[in-house]
Design a protein around this motif. Structure first.
Motif, PDB file in Angstrom:
ATOM      1  N   ILE A  76       0.870  -1.178   0.000  1.00  0.00           N
ATOM      2  CA  ILE A  76       0.000   0.000   0.000  1.00  0.00           C
ATOM      3  C   ILE A  76       0.905   1.225   0.000  1.00  0.00           C
ATOM      4  O   ILE A  76       1.753   1.384   0.889  1.00  0.00           O
ATOM      5  N   LEU A  77       0.753   2.056  -1.015  1.00  0.00           N
ATOM      6  CA  LEU A  77       1.565   3.267  -1.120  1.00  0.00           C
ATOM      7  C   LEU A  77       0.800   4.448  -0.531  1.00  0.00           C
ATOM      8  O   LEU A  77      -0.391   4.624  -0.793  1.00  0.00           O
ATOM      9  N   ILE A  78       1.489   5.244   0.266  1.00  0.00           N
ATOM     10  CA  ILE A  78       0.886   6.455   0.814  1.00  0.00           C
ATOM     11  C   ILE A  78       1.646   7.659   0.278  1.00  0.00           C
ATOM     12  O   ILE A  78       2.855   7.599   0.051  1.00  0.00           O
ATOM     13  N   GLN A  79       0.924   8.731   0.063  1.00  0.00           N
ATOM     14  CA  GLN A  79       1.545   9.929  -0.490  1.00  0.00           C
ATOM     15  C   GLN A  79       2.454  10.598   0.537  1.00  0.00           C
ATOM     16  O   GLN A  79       2.241  10.506   1.743  1.00  0.00           O
ATOM     17  N   MET A  80       3.462  11.274   0.027  1.00  0.00           N
ATOM     18  CA  MET A  80       4.411  11.964   0.886  1.00  0.00           C
ATOM     19  C   MET A  80       3.750  13.193   1.512  1.00  0.00           C
ATOM     20  O   MET A  80       2.845  13.793   0.930  1.00  0.00           O
ATOM     21  N   VAL A  81       4.207  13.558   2.700  1.00  0.00           N
ATOM     22  CA  VAL A  81       3.722  14.768   3.360  1.00  0.00           C
ATOM     23  C   VAL A  81       4.495  15.963   2.816  1.00  0.00           C
ATOM     24  O   VAL A  81       5.730  15.954   2.789  1.00  0.00           O
ATOM     25  N   SER A  82       3.779  16.968   2.354  1.00  0.00           N
ATOM     26  CA  SER A  82       4.417  18.161   1.788  1.00  0.00           C
ATOM     27  C   SER A  82       4.360  19.304   2.798  1.00  0.00           C
ATOM     28  O   SER A  82       3.306  19.596   3.364  1.00  0.00           O
ATOM     29  N   LEU A  83       5.497  19.928   3.012  1.00  0.00           N
ATOM     30  CA  LEU A  83       5.584  21.070   3.917  1.00  0.00           C
ATOM     31  C   LEU A  83       5.918  22.324   3.121  1.00  0.00           C
ATOM     32  O   LEU A  83       6.718  22.279   2.178  1.00  0.00           O
ATOM     33  N   LEU A  84       5.298  23.425   3.512  1.00  0.00           N
ATOM     34  CA  LEU A  84       5.556  24.702   2.846  1.00  0.00           C
ATOM     35  C   LEU A  84       6.026  25.725   3.866  1.00  0.00           C
ATOM     36  O   LEU A  84       5.526  25.775   4.994  1.00  0.00           O
ATOM     37  N   ARG A  85       6.987  26.531   3.467  1.00  0.00           N
ATOM     38  CA  ARG A  85       7.420  27.668   4.272  1.00  0.00           C
ATOM     39  C   ARG A  85       7.325  28.911   3.398  1.00  0.00           C
ATOM     40  O   ARG A  85       8.040  29.026   2.405  1.00  0.00           O
ATOM     41  N   HIS A  86       6.401  29.806   3.771  1.00  0.00           N
ATOM     42  CA  HIS A  86       6.143  30.996   2.960  1.00  0.00           C
ATOM     43  C   HIS A  86       5.768  30.606   1.528  1.00  0.00           C
ATOM     44  O   HIS A  86       6.175  31.266   0.562  1.00  0.00           O
ATOM     45  N   GLY A  87       5.023  29.504   1.415  1.00  0.00           N
ATOM     46  CA  GLY A  87       4.556  29.069   0.112  1.00  0.00           C
ATOM     47  C   GLY A  87       5.559  28.274  -0.692  1.00  0.00           C
ATOM     48  O   GLY A  87       5.267  27.845  -1.810  1.00  0.00           O
ATOM     49  N   VAL A  88       6.747  28.054  -0.127  1.00  0.00           N
ATOM     50  CA  VAL A  88       7.802  27.330  -0.845  1.00  0.00           C
ATOM     51  C   VAL A  88       7.973  25.945  -0.217  1.00  0.00           C
ATOM     52  O   VAL A  88       8.079  25.832   1.012  1.00  0.00           O
ATOM     53  N   PRO A  89       7.994  24.868  -1.031  1.00  0.00           N
ATOM     54  CA  PRO A  89       8.174  23.518  -0.481  1.00  0.00           C
ATOM     55  C   PRO A  89       9.479  23.399   0.299  1.00  0.00           C
ATOM     56  O   PRO A  89      10.517  23.928  -0.109  1.00  0.00           O
ATOM     57  N   VAL A  90       9.415  22.702   1.435  1.00  0.00           N
ATOM     58  CA  VAL A  90      10.586  22.481   2.279  1.00  0.00           C
ATOM     59  C   VAL A  90      10.832  20.982   2.376  1.00  0.00           C
ATOM     60  O   VAL A  90       9.925  20.216   2.686  1.00  0.00           O
ATOM     61  N   GLN A  91      12.058  20.580   2.114  1.00  0.00           N
ATOM     62  CA  GLN A  91      12.421  19.170   2.173  1.00  0.00           C
ATOM     63  C   GLN A  91      12.805  18.806   3.605  1.00  0.00           C
ATOM     64  O   GLN A  91      13.670  19.445   4.208  1.00  0.00           O
ATOM     65  N   MET A  92      12.142  17.776   4.169  1.00  0.00           N
ATOM     66  CA  MET A  92      12.522  17.320   5.500  1.00  0.00           C
ATOM     67  C   MET A  92      13.789  16.482   5.413  1.00  0.00           C
ATOM     68  O   MET A  92      13.948  15.672   4.499  1.00  0.00           O
ATOM     69  N   SER A  93      14.705  16.685   6.366  1.00  0.00           N
ATOM     70  CA  SER A  93      15.973  15.957   6.364  1.00  0.00           C
ATOM     71  C   SER A  93      16.470  15.780   7.787  1.00  0.00           C
ATOM     72  O   SER A  93      16.613  16.754   8.530  1.00  0.00           O
ATOM     73  N   LYS A  94      16.729  14.515   8.172  1.00  0.00           N
ATOM     74  CA  LYS A  94      17.284  14.266   9.499  1.00  0.00           C
ATOM     75  C   LYS A  94      18.700  14.810   9.591  1.00  0.00           C
ATOM     76  O   LYS A  94      19.108  15.363  10.610  1.00  0.00           O
ATOM     77  N   ARG A  95      19.466  14.637   8.527  1.00  0.00           N
ATOM     78  CA  ARG A  95      20.865  15.068   8.580  1.00  0.00           C
ATOM     79  C   ARG A  95      20.980  16.578   8.692  1.00  0.00           C
ATOM     80  O   ARG A  95      21.847  17.100   9.383  1.00  0.00           O
ATOM     81  N   ALA A  96      20.093  17.285   7.992  1.00  0.00           N
ATOM     82  CA  ALA A  96      20.127  18.742   8.073  1.00  0.00           C
ATOM     83  C   ALA A  96      19.402  19.254   9.311  1.00  0.00           C
ATOM     84  O   ALA A  96      19.512  20.435   9.657  1.00  0.00           O
ATOM     85  N   GLY A  97      18.666  18.365   9.975  1.00  0.00           N
ATOM     86  CA  GLY A  97      17.927  18.774  11.165  1.00  0.00           C
ATOM     87  C   GLY A  97      16.684  19.572  10.847  1.00  0.00           C
ATOM     88  O   GLY A  97      16.174  20.303  11.696  1.00  0.00           O
TER      89      GLY A  97
END
Length: 389
Positions: free
Chosen positions: A363-384
């Motif tokens: 079962i595939l689930i869609q990725m969670v999309s985050l926006l900051r000031h309308g711009v997509p933000v990539q979540m990253s553990k390494r970048a914190g």
């Protein structure tokens, strides 16, 4: 609920009958509209009355809706007329919630059946790398996976919830290096932080707890001298935090399968040996390959790299074989949509092992999309950069 709607329609017909002096008696049928936009329930009773009343069904529907509006039943949010005379009902959400709570409180089982007949099913979900806290993307997988397990259990299946721990690669060691550097820095030692280390605040938290527990025991030592301890300490802390976050979220796993344990138990080598005996493993360019194109994959896949290390795919081969060897009649994996290309690879492996493909589902689930000031933000553990669950 349908009976309540029928009763309120009958009351409205009684009112209209008294007004006109003509008793209105007709069978009332309630159905669920195919289009959710048309409401929760609907009836064609106005069309049934059109001939005896010699009126248009829409006019009759409007009269019925008007009376229902005057009666003001608490469970109806609104009544709408559609098309030639359909009467659509939209129910109050508050009423539905309270009704559901009442049913559950009285011990009613709304969907419990025995269609599963005790069939053993395993659902593997979340399975995040133990190198950082769970984020909201993992929350989506946890919610979907746990809901699916609840439904399967209610349907009579014997369900196991499993979390697969990716703890055999370099990422866990990098977690240890990151904590080691922060620990030494807390002790005043000028130890450079790994260039590709994990930057989140949680690394400093783990390092501070390690300092509190161990004091300056490892002060001034190199990672070669105490790296195993730092890695094991950080790994234990992260796994404990992940477990607690999931429990707080309402998800409790029945089993936790370590990738590292698969290797130490020899199951990865054993699985590849079986494939080799079947003629599906070959060597090329100083690497070892699985002949997945024989089973419809677009290219063959490396299972042992040139440096002699196993690939993640090799671990997944052993893991999925092991799951079916444990006696589960079906296994379900819940993956992010970015893993859709991985499905044919696992199916090719099961086919190579002569295991029925229908026993494996994804079962595939869609990725969670985050926006900051309308711009997509990539979540990253390494970048914190992530939002925790």
């Amino acid at each position: 609920m349908k009976q309540k709607i029928i009763e309120i329609i009958r009351k409205s017909l009684d009112v209209l009958g008294e007004r006109s002096g003509v008793p209105l008696s007709v069978d009332i049928e309630i159905e669920i509209p195919r289009d959710e936009g048309m409401g929760d329930l609907a009836t064609t009773v106005a069309m049934r009355l059109a001939k005896p009343l010699r009126q248009s069904p829409r006019k009759i529907a409007e009269d019925i809706a008007g009376v229902i509006h005057d009666l003001a039943p608490q469970f109806i949010e609104n009544v709408e007329i559609a098309g030639p005379g359909f009467i659509n009902f939209r129910l109050r959400k508050e009423f539905l919630y309270e009704s559901l709570k009442q049913l559950l409180g009285e011990g009613h089982s709304l969907i419990r059946t025995d269609i599963g007949n005790g069939q053993k099913i395993q659902v593997e979900f979340v399975s995040a790398n133990p190198t950082g806290p769970l984020h909201i993307g993992h929350g989506r997988g946890a919610a979907v996976g746990n809901a699916l397990c609840n439904i399967l259990q209610a349907a009579g299946y014997e369900v196991q919830r499993e979390f697969y721990i990716n703890d055999a690669g370099l990422q866990v060691q990098l977690l240890g290096r990151s904590v080691f550097a922060r620990y030494q820095q807390l002790l005043g030692n000028d130890v450079p932080f790994p260039q590709d280390g994990y930057q989140g605040d949680y690394i400093e938290t783990i390092a501070a707890e390690m300092r509190q527990d161990e004091g300056d025991t490892y002060a001034g030592r190199s990672f070669d001298e105490c790296g195993d301890f730092c890695t094991a300490y950080a790994y234990k802390m992260m796994l404990s935090a992940v477990t607690k976050d999931l429990e707080d979220f309402g998800v409790v796993f029945d089993a936790w399968q370590s990738e590292k344990d698969l290797h130490s138990a020899g199951k990865v080598k054993e699985a590849l040996d079986v494939l080799e005996s079947k003629g599906f493993i070959y060597k090329k360019d100083d690497a070892v390959w699985f002949h997945s194109t024989k089973f419809g994959d677009d290219k063959d896949r490396v299972v042992i790299k040139q440096d002699g290390d196993y690939t993640y795919f090799a671990s997944d081969i052993a893991y999925h074989k092991d799951k079916l060897d444990r006696g589960f009649e079906s296994i379900i994996d819940i993956w992010g949509a970015d893993h859709h290309g991985y499905i044919p690879r696992i199916r090719s492996v099961l086919e190579a092992f002569d295991l029925p493909g229908e026993r494996f589902r994804v079962i595939l689930i869609q990725m969670v999309s985050l926006l900051r000031h309308g711009v997509p933000v990539q979540m990253s553990k390494r970048a914190g950069t992530f939002i925790t669950l």
